[in-house]
Design an enzyme around this catalytic site. Structure first.
Site, short mmCIF file in Angstrom:
data_model
loop_
_atom_site.label_atom_id
_atom_site.label_comp_id
_atom_site.label_asym_id
_atom_site.label_seq_id
_atom_site.Cartn_x
_atom_site.Cartn_y
_atom_site.Cartn_z
N TYR A 181 -2.15 -0.32 10.15
CA TYR A 181 -2.21 -0.73 8.74
C TYR A 181 -0.90 -0.37 8.05
CZ TYR A 181 -3.97 -1.04 3.92
OH TYR A 181 -4.14 -1.35 2.59
N SER A 195 0.86 -1.19 0.00
CA SER A 195 0.00 0.00 0.00
C SER A 195 0.89 1.23 0.00
CB SER A 195 -0.90 0.03 1.24
OG SER A 195 -1.52 1.31 1.36
P1 NDP Z 1 -11.31 -5.87 -0.52
O1 NDP Z 1 -11.65 -5.76 0.92
O2 NDP Z 1 -12.21 -5.26 -1.54
O3 NDP Z 1 -11.11 -7.42 -0.89
C1 NDP Z 1 -10.32 -8.19 -0.06
C2 NDP Z 1 -10.15 -9.59 -0.60
O4 NDP Z 1 -9.31 -10.30 0.31
C3 NDP Z 1 -11.46 -10.34 -0.70
O5 NDP Z 1 -11.43 -11.20 -1.80
C4 NDP Z 1 -11.47 -11.14 0.62
O6 NDP Z 1 -12.17 -12.36 0.50
C5 NDP Z 1 -10.01 -11.42 0.83
N1 NDP Z 1 -9.70 -11.63 2.23
C6 NDP Z 1 -9.88 -10.75 3.27
N2 NDP Z 1 -9.51 -11.33 4.41
C7 NDP Z 1 -9.09 -12.57 4.10
C8 NDP Z 1 -8.58 -13.66 4.86
N3 NDP Z 1 -8.45 -13.61 6.20
N4 NDP Z 1 -8.24 -14.79 4.20
C9 NDP Z 1 -8.38 -14.89 2.86
N5 NDP Z 1 -8.85 -13.89 2.08
C10 NDP Z 1 -9.20 -12.76 2.71
O7 NDP Z 1 -9.83 -5.29 -0.65
P2 NDP Z 1 -9.12 -4.46 -1.84
O8 NDP Z 1 -9.38 -5.13 -3.13
O9 NDP Z 1 -9.43 -3.03 -1.68
O10 NDP Z 1 -7.58 -4.63 -1.42
C11 NDP Z 1 -6.75 -5.63 -2.02
C12 NDP Z 1 -5.31 -5.37 -1.62
O11 NDP Z 1 -4.94 -4.04 -2.01
C13 NDP Z 1 -5.05 -5.43 -0.11
O12 NDP Z 1 -3.76 -5.96 0.11
C14 NDP Z 1 -5.10 -3.98 0.31
O13 NDP Z 1 -4.39 -3.76 1.50
C15 NDP Z 1 -4.45 -3.34 -0.90
N6 NDP Z 1 -4.75 -1.93 -1.03
C16 NDP Z 1 -6.01 -1.49 -1.37
C17 NDP Z 1 -6.24 -0.12 -1.51
C18 NDP Z 1 -7.57 0.42 -1.88
O14 NDP Z 1 -7.71 1.66 -1.91
N7 NDP Z 1 -8.58 -0.41 -2.20
C19 NDP Z 1 -5.17 0.86 -1.28
C20 NDP Z 1 -3.91 0.30 -0.93
C21 NDP Z 1 -3.71 -1.05 -0.82
P3 NDP Z 1 -13.44 -12.69 1.46
O15 NDP Z 1 -14.53 -11.76 1.05
O16 NDP Z 1 -13.76 -14.11 1.19
O17 NDP Z 1 -12.96 -12.44 2.87
#
Ligand code: NDP
Length: 249
Positions: free
Chosen positions: A157, A143
């Site tokens: 975070y 991030s």
């Molecule tokens: P979302 O919350 O939209 O999606 C998260 C995904 O991760 C889902 O598919 C979820 O599946 C899965 N997930 C969450 N917890 C677990 C767990 N314990 N085990 C397995 N799978 C899990 O996140 P984003 O798409 O926004 O973020 C994706 C990545 O990008 C992350 O690493 C985030 O930190 C990073 N990021 C995002 C930003 C943003 O602005 N969106 C900015 C900076 C970084 P399920 O629903 O089944 O739990």
């Protein structure tokens, strides 16, 4: 006619049901890869993604595995290897966020963020390296908050995403001699469930910090991941790739 750049590649994306992870699964498949992905709760989304990919003639395998559980993570990597016949690309995307000032940060949220965002990545890599060969790729989704904190409440975070960046550099040294590259994609604000561009005060304040003045799309991140997974990125390792609309300029 040119061949899709990831033809023959086998990839695992953690957290592939929603947001950046789901778009990454779709993009890697579109570029020719066979892809497994993990999820923790969103079974309906997982089933839909597998069906969508199959309808397009591609391969996607859904694996339920909580990124906070090292045994489940290791088993998921082994299952991806078994289902795909090997592994060439690991995308560590699964993560959770919780924002609160340090005085109020709940202990259980601290443990969860560390377990998912750091532990999940570590155990996936630890298991995957037993299967990755010359030319393989590890792509961590960090991030921009590893480098810049926009307001109070982001310290834990940011701590976990700083760990992603430094782990990436260490791994690049560890795995470079084996011809495996490791990179860290650092999104800025991207419109997903975790960070909706819904017009509230907080998203609007973030946009004011960005050169482009708007949130990114999940496609913006998935495209960079696909490049890093592909044949033209072989001399790039240990690097941070900011996909942040100019958040840090
Ligand atoms: P979302 O919350 O939209 O999606 C998260 C995904 O991760 C889902 O598919 C979820 O599946 C899965 N997930 C969450 N917890 C677990 C767990 N314990 N085990 C397995 N799978 C899990 O996140 P984003 O798409 O926004 O973020 C994706 C990545 O990008 C992350 O690493 C985030 O930190 C990073 N990021 C995002 C930003 C943003 O602005 N969106 C900015 C900076 C970084 P399920 O629903 O089944 O739990």
């Amino acid at each position: 006619m040119s061949t899709a750049p990831l033809t023959g590649r086998r990839a695992l994306v953690t957290g592939g049901t929603r947001g950046i992870g789901a778009q990454t699964v779709r993009r890697l498949v579109a570029d020719g890869a066979a892809v497994a992905f993990t999820y923790s709760a969103s079974k309906t989304d997982a089933d839909r993604l597998v069906a969508d990919v199959a309808a397009e003639g591609g391969t996607a395998v859904a694996i339920k595995a909580d990124a906070a559980d090292r045994v489940q993570v290791a088993a998921a990597v082994e299952r991806a290897v078994a289902e795909l016949g090997g592994l060439d690309v690991l995308v560590n995307n699964a993560a959770v966020a919780h924002m609160a000032p340090i005085e109020e940060f709940p202990a259980e949220q601290f443990d969860r963020l560390v377990a998912v965002n750091i532990g999940g990545m570590y155990w996936a890599v630890r298991t995957a390296v037993q299967h990755l060969g010359e030319g393989a790729r590890i792509i961590n989704i960090g991030s921009i908050n590893a480098d810049q904190i926009p307001s109070a409440g982001f310290s834990v975070y940011g701590l976990t995403k700083g760990a992603v960046a430094s782990f990436t550099r260490g791994l690049a040294r560890d795995l470079g001699p084996r011809g495996i590259t490791v990179n860290n994609v650092q999104p800025g604000p991207i419109n997903t469930d975790a960070n909706p561009d819904n017009g509230d005060d907080f998203p609007e304040s973030l946009k004011k910090m960005m050169a482009l003045g708007r949130y990114g799309h999940v496609r913006d991140v998935a495209g960079v991941v696909s490049f890093l997974a592909g044949p033209e990125s072989g001399f790039v390792t240990g690097a941070n790739w900011n996909v942040d609309g100019g958040f840090t300029v």
